[in-house]
Design an enzyme around this catalytic site. Structure first.
Site, short mmCIF file in Angstrom:
data_model
loop_
_atom_site.label_atom_id
_atom_site.label_comp_id
_atom_site.label_asym_id
_atom_site.label_seq_id
_atom_site.Cartn_x
_atom_site.Cartn_y
_atom_site.Cartn_z
N CYS A 129 -9.32 3.48 5.21
CA CYS A 129 -9.10 3.55 3.51
C CYS A 129 -8.25 2.52 3.06
O CYS A 129 -8.82 1.74 2.13
CB CYS A 129 -8.20 4.82 3.34
SG CYS A 129 -7.92 5.15 1.65
N CYS A 130 -7.34 2.00 3.88
CA CYS A 130 -6.63 0.58 3.40
C CYS A 130 -7.46 -0.64 3.43
O CYS A 130 -7.35 -1.20 2.50
CB CYS A 130 -5.57 0.43 4.19
SG CYS A 130 -3.88 1.49 4.20
N CYS A 212 0.76 3.48 -2.47
CA CYS A 212 -0.18 4.76 -2.92
C CYS A 212 0.60 5.95 -2.86
O CYS A 212 1.24 6.02 -1.99
CB CYS A 212 -1.54 4.86 -2.06
SG CYS A 212 -2.90 3.49 -2.14
N CYS A 215 0.59 8.27 0.25
CA CYS A 215 0.85 7.62 1.55
C CYS A 215 2.31 6.90 1.29
O CYS A 215 2.72 6.18 2.32
CB CYS A 215 -0.03 6.76 1.77
SG CYS A 215 -1.61 7.24 2.06
N CYS A 240 -0.81 -2.28 5.87
CA CYS A 240 -1.99 -1.96 5.36
C CYS A 240 -3.13 -2.90 5.92
O CYS A 240 -4.28 -2.69 5.65
CB CYS A 240 -2.08 -1.48 3.85
SG CYS A 240 -1.58 -2.96 2.94
FE1 SF4 Z 1 -5.84 4.56 1.40
FE2 SF4 Z 1 -3.25 5.62 1.70
FE3 SF4 Z 1 -3.98 3.04 2.35
FE4 SF4 Z 1 -3.58 3.76 -0.24
S1 SF4 Z 1 -1.98 3.26 1.35
S2 SF4 Z 1 -5.30 2.53 0.65
S3 SF4 Z 1 -4.46 6.01 -0.26
S4 SF4 Z 1 -4.72 4.89 3.26
#
Ligand code: SF4
Length: 254
Positions: A129-130, A212, A215, A240
């Site tokens: 996701c990151c 985010c 998170c 990330c």
């Molecule tokens: Fe995805 Fe969480 Fe990374 Fe944001 S912090 S990009 S929601 S995994």
């Protein structure tokens, strides 16, 4: 110092060879920003995440009218308070902050595979996701740039202590400057207050480092700043992937 040869822009690696990295340490952070702009031709990118460090760097960029491309990575999962701060900051300084978004197709494939909150499932899905929401958009934002500016400080975490005030980013082939690298959080906060720089109201509720919404959680007094990020993960770095020297995680082909 960097110069242009016969009017041609120097390749970023050539530019890096001619920048006096040693000279940056003795300067104040705003003077470091100004020297980078003065020394390096081409596009400089400041990746703004709306943390206290970023707000102060943006303040200095505006105050000195530095020609720096200010971008932010809108993951689509930020806190409402962060979006409000973004808008308020643009109003305060009269300057647009360029939003960079995830690739639509990659994001649709990610959510189809892992679900809308798939990042809670494993470190692999979290990094995927990151990668889609942050790392890949950052690579697009930095494409063709000569240098990038970030808000890392050495005392934010053990992993960040290994970073540098200024260095050549070998993988991306550009210079990276962290103008606040040797400042403490207390110094940053003191300057933010003195200069009346707007900051995220979540800091006053215990959120030391804000990413985010899904998170990030508040931390207890004295707890390491980055502990509030991906709090469900045990061990390992709290990053990330944006600031790690390794190639970005590809998350299974996104
Ligand atoms: Fe995805 Fe969480 Fe990374 Fe944001 S912090 S990009 S929601 S995994």
């Amino acid at each position: 110092m960097v110069s242009a040869d016969n009017g041609r822009m120097l390749a970023p690696n050539t530019a890096a060879q001619r920048v006096d990295f040693e000279g940056f340490a003795a300067l104040s952070p705003p003077d470091r920003l100004a020297l980078l702009r003065q020394s390096v031709p081409g596009r400089l990118v400041f990746a703004h995440g709306f943390g206290i460090e970023g707000q102060l760097i943006f303040h200095w960029i505006c105050e000195r009218a530095l020609d720096i491309d200010v971008v932010t990575l809108d993951t689509g999962r930020l806190f409402p308070e962060t979006y409000a701060l973004w808008a308020a900051t643009e109003r305060r300084y009269g300057r647009r902050i360029r939003a960079v978004y995830p690739d639509r197709d990659a994001l649709e494939r990610l959510v189809a595979r892992d679900g809308i909150d798939g990042f809670y499932r494993s470190k692999h899905t979290r990094l995927a996701c990151c990668d889609v929401r942050k790392a890949q958009p950052l690579e697009r934002a930095l494409a063709g740039a000569s240098a990038w500016i970030a808000g890392l400080r050495a005392d934010q975490s053990a992993a960040r202590r290994d970073a540098k005030l200024i260095a050549f980013d070998e993988r991306r082939r550009l210079i990276k400057l962290n103008p606040l690298f040797d400042w403490t959080r207390a110094q940053v906060l003191a300057h933010v207050r003195a200069e009346n720089v707007p900051i995220n109201p979540l800091h006053a509720k215990g959120y030391a480092s804000i990413g985010c919404a899904s998170c990030t959680r508040a931390t207890a007094p004295g707890e390491p700043e980055r502990n509030g990020r991906w709090w469900w993960e045990r061990g390992g770095h709290k990053e990330c992937g944006l600031h790690l020297p390794r190639p970005p995680h590809r998350g299974g082909g996104f």
